[in-house]
Design a protein around this motif. Structure first.
Motif, PDB file in Angstrom:
ATOM      1  N   LYS A 274       0.968 -57.008  14.606  1.00  0.00           N
ATOM      2  CA  LYS A 274       1.529 -56.239  13.511  1.00  0.00           C
ATOM      3  C   LYS A 274       0.452 -55.920  12.471  1.00  0.00           C
ATOM      4  O   LYS A 274       0.401 -54.784  11.937  1.00  0.00           O
ATOM      5  CB  LYS A 274       2.666 -57.006  12.859  1.00  0.00           C
ATOM      6  CG  LYS A 274       3.928 -57.045  13.708  1.00  0.00           C
ATOM      7  CD  LYS A 274       5.021 -57.786  12.982  1.00  0.00           C
ATOM      8  CE  LYS A 274       6.315 -57.786  13.807  1.00  0.00           C
ATOM      9  NZ  LYS A 274       7.422 -58.497  13.099  1.00  0.00           N
ATOM     10  N   ALA A 277      -1.733 -53.145  13.769  1.00  0.00           N
ATOM     11  CA  ALA A 277      -1.056 -51.850  13.743  1.00  0.00           C
ATOM     12  C   ALA A 277      -1.003 -51.310  12.301  1.00  0.00           C
ATOM     13  O   ALA A 277      -1.218 -50.099  12.054  1.00  0.00           O
ATOM     14  CB  ALA A 277       0.356 -51.957  14.316  1.00  0.00           C
ATOM     15  N   ALA A 278      -0.745 -52.168  11.347  1.00  0.00           N
ATOM     16  CA  ALA A 278      -0.669 -51.713   9.959  1.00  0.00           C
ATOM     17  C   ALA A 278      -2.047 -51.263   9.459  1.00  0.00           C
ATOM     18  O   ALA A 278      -2.194 -50.270   8.724  1.00  0.00           O
ATOM     19  CB  ALA A 278      -0.124 -52.872   9.088  1.00  0.00           C
ATOM     20  N   GLY A 280      -4.398 -49.880  11.267  1.00  0.00           N
ATOM     21  CA  GLY A 280      -4.703 -48.615  11.916  1.00  0.00           C
ATOM     22  C   GLY A 280      -3.968 -47.477  11.258  1.00  0.00           C
ATOM     23  O   GLY A 280      -4.465 -46.349  11.166  1.00  0.00           O
ATOM     24  N   GLU A 281      -2.814 -47.658  10.757  1.00  0.00           N
ATOM     25  CA  GLU A 281      -2.046 -46.618  10.106  1.00  0.00           C
ATOM     26  C   GLU A 281      -2.682 -46.264   8.742  1.00  0.00           C
ATOM     27  O   GLU A 281      -2.637 -45.107   8.331  1.00  0.00           O
ATOM     28  CB  GLU A 281      -0.604 -47.068   9.911  1.00  0.00           C
ATOM     29  CG  GLU A 281       0.172 -47.137  11.204  1.00  0.00           C
ATOM     30  CD  GLU A 281       1.572 -47.618  10.985  1.00  0.00           C
ATOM     31  OE1 GLU A 281       1.902 -47.944   9.813  1.00  0.00           O
ATOM     32  OE2 GLU A 281       2.363 -47.699  11.948  1.00  0.00           O
ATOM     33  N   ARG A 282      -3.234 -47.248   8.059  1.00  0.00           N
ATOM     34  CA  ARG A 282      -3.837 -46.951   6.748  1.00  0.00           C
ATOM     35  C   ARG A 282      -5.197 -46.216   6.891  1.00  0.00           C
ATOM     36  O   ARG A 282      -5.633 -45.479   6.026  1.00  0.00           O
ATOM     37  CB  ARG A 282      -4.049 -48.264   5.965  1.00  0.00           C
ATOM     38  CG  ARG A 282      -2.723 -48.841   5.451  1.00  0.00           C
ATOM     39  CD  ARG A 282      -3.008 -49.869   4.398  1.00  0.00           C
ATOM     40  NE  ARG A 282      -3.781 -50.962   4.959  1.00  0.00           N
ATOM     41  CZ  ARG A 282      -3.251 -52.057   5.472  1.00  0.00           C
ATOM     42  NH1 ARG A 282      -1.953 -52.206   5.505  1.00  0.00           N
ATOM     43  NH2 ARG A 282      -4.067 -52.980   5.942  1.00  0.00           N
ATOM     44  N   THR A 283      -5.828 -46.385   7.965  1.00  0.00           N
ATOM     45  CA  THR A 283      -7.152 -45.690   8.140  1.00  0.00           C
ATOM     46  C   THR A 283      -6.901 -44.288   8.661  1.00  0.00           C
ATOM     47  O   THR A 283      -6.231 -44.105   9.690  1.00  0.00           O
ATOM     48  CB  THR A 283      -7.986 -46.510   9.153  1.00  0.00           C
ATOM     49  OG1 THR A 283      -8.117 -47.831   8.692  1.00  0.00           O
ATOM     50  CG2 THR A 283      -9.376 -45.892   9.333  1.00  0.00           C
ATOM     51  N   PRO A 284      -7.422 -43.178   7.945  1.00  0.00           N
ATOM     52  CA  PRO A 284      -7.201 -41.781   8.378  1.00  0.00           C
ATOM     53  C   PRO A 284      -7.935 -41.534   9.705  1.00  0.00           C
ATOM     54  O   PRO A 284      -8.948 -42.130   9.972  1.00  0.00           O
ATOM     55  CB  PRO A 284      -7.794 -40.956   7.235  1.00  0.00           C
ATOM     56  CG  PRO A 284      -8.575 -41.885   6.354  1.00  0.00           C
ATOM     57  CD  PRO A 284      -8.226 -43.268   6.696  1.00  0.00           C
TER      58      PRO A 284
END
Length: 284
Positions: A274, A277-278, A280-284
């Motif tokens: 988790k 995954a979190a 990776g979502e914050r990095t553009p």
């Protein structure tokens, strides 16, 4: 001549052989040793309620006699010799008792042991043979003319007619006493045999009882051994079951800890996934 015929003719008792190499009938018992023997035997005879002495009692009697008179090896007595001597004294007493009883109180015994044996076995002899004189003379009436004392009888009868003496009666009385003594001794022997058989029967009964108690004790011992084996097997089974229970508890605890550790590892993996995954979502 008349004075000579008045004296009753009595047979002279046979004397003992004087040769030292021949054994005497009394087995060379002195009067003092016989007195000690009567005392030792009489004490145990009364303790047993006038019952028959056993071998251990005769051994005690022999020890008592030897303690006082057995200082010389030849003078020591065995239990068999003491029993035989007592039997001889009993027979002598019965003869003396018969002679005194047949005299209707006119004669007394000069035998030194008569009064002591009369106090010990007098009542027994009188109880066993209450009235033998009534039956003793009957079997001998037919043989009276053949007696060896037939020749002096006419002289005694003539003397009785002249001076009222009765030597013929004295001869018959001595004959009667001899036969009464024989019958009394025979009756005593029969009674002693019956007492011996009764004593052996009681001894066999006691042996049967002792054997029964012995078998019962053996059965109890065998039962105790079987019970001990059963209890031992039961305890061993309980110990084995307790070991299995403890081992099972250990295995169960180990499996629970293993499951707990696997669960913690899986949770950590899920948390890391988790977080990845979190990020990776914050990095553009």
């Amino acid at each position: 001549m008349d004075d000579v015929t008045e004296t009753p003719i009595t047979p002279t008792p046979p004397s003992r052989p004087s040769h030292p190499s021949l054994p005497s009938r009394e087995d060379c018992w002195s009067e003092e040793a016989s007195s000690t023997l009567i005392d030792a035997w009489g004490d145990r005879y009364l303790e047993l309620n006038r019952g028959n002495l056993r071998q251990k009692h005769w051994q005690e009697v022999a020890e008592a006699v030897n303690a006082r008179h057995g200082h010389v090896k030849k003078a020591r007595r065995t239990d068999v010799q003491c029993k035989n001597r007592i039997d001889t004294l009993k027979k002598k007493y019965k003869v003396e008792k018969a002679r005194v009883s047949a005299s209707d109180g006119t004669l007394t015994s000069n035998w030194p042991f008569f009064s002591r044996l009369d106090a010990l076995i007098g009542s027994t002899v009188s109880a066993k043979n209450p009235s033998p004189p009534l039956a003793v003379p009957l079997p001998y009436r037919k043989t009276m003319p053949a007696l060896p004392v037939a020749s002096p009888v006419p002289v005694a009868v003539r003397s009785a007619k002249r001076k009222r003496s009765s030597p013929a009666v004295a001869v018959d009385d001595s004959f009667f006493r001899r036969n009464y003594s024989a019958v009394a001794a025979a009756a005593a022997a029969v009674t002693e045999n019956s007492e011996s058989s009764r004593s052996s029967s009681e001894s066999r009964h006691r042996d049967v009882e002792v054997d029964g108690f012995r078998q019962l004790a053996q059965a109890i011992v065998r039962f105790g051994e079987v019970y001990e084996k059963v209890e031992g097997a039961k305890q061993r089974q309980m110990i084995e079951l307790e070991k299995q229970r403890v081992q099972f508890a250990k295995d169960l605890e180990f499996q629970r800890m293993q499951l707990f550790m696997d669960t913690q590892v899986q949770l950590q993996k899920i948390k890391r996934a988790k977080k990845a995954a979190a990020a990776g979502e914050r990095t553009p």
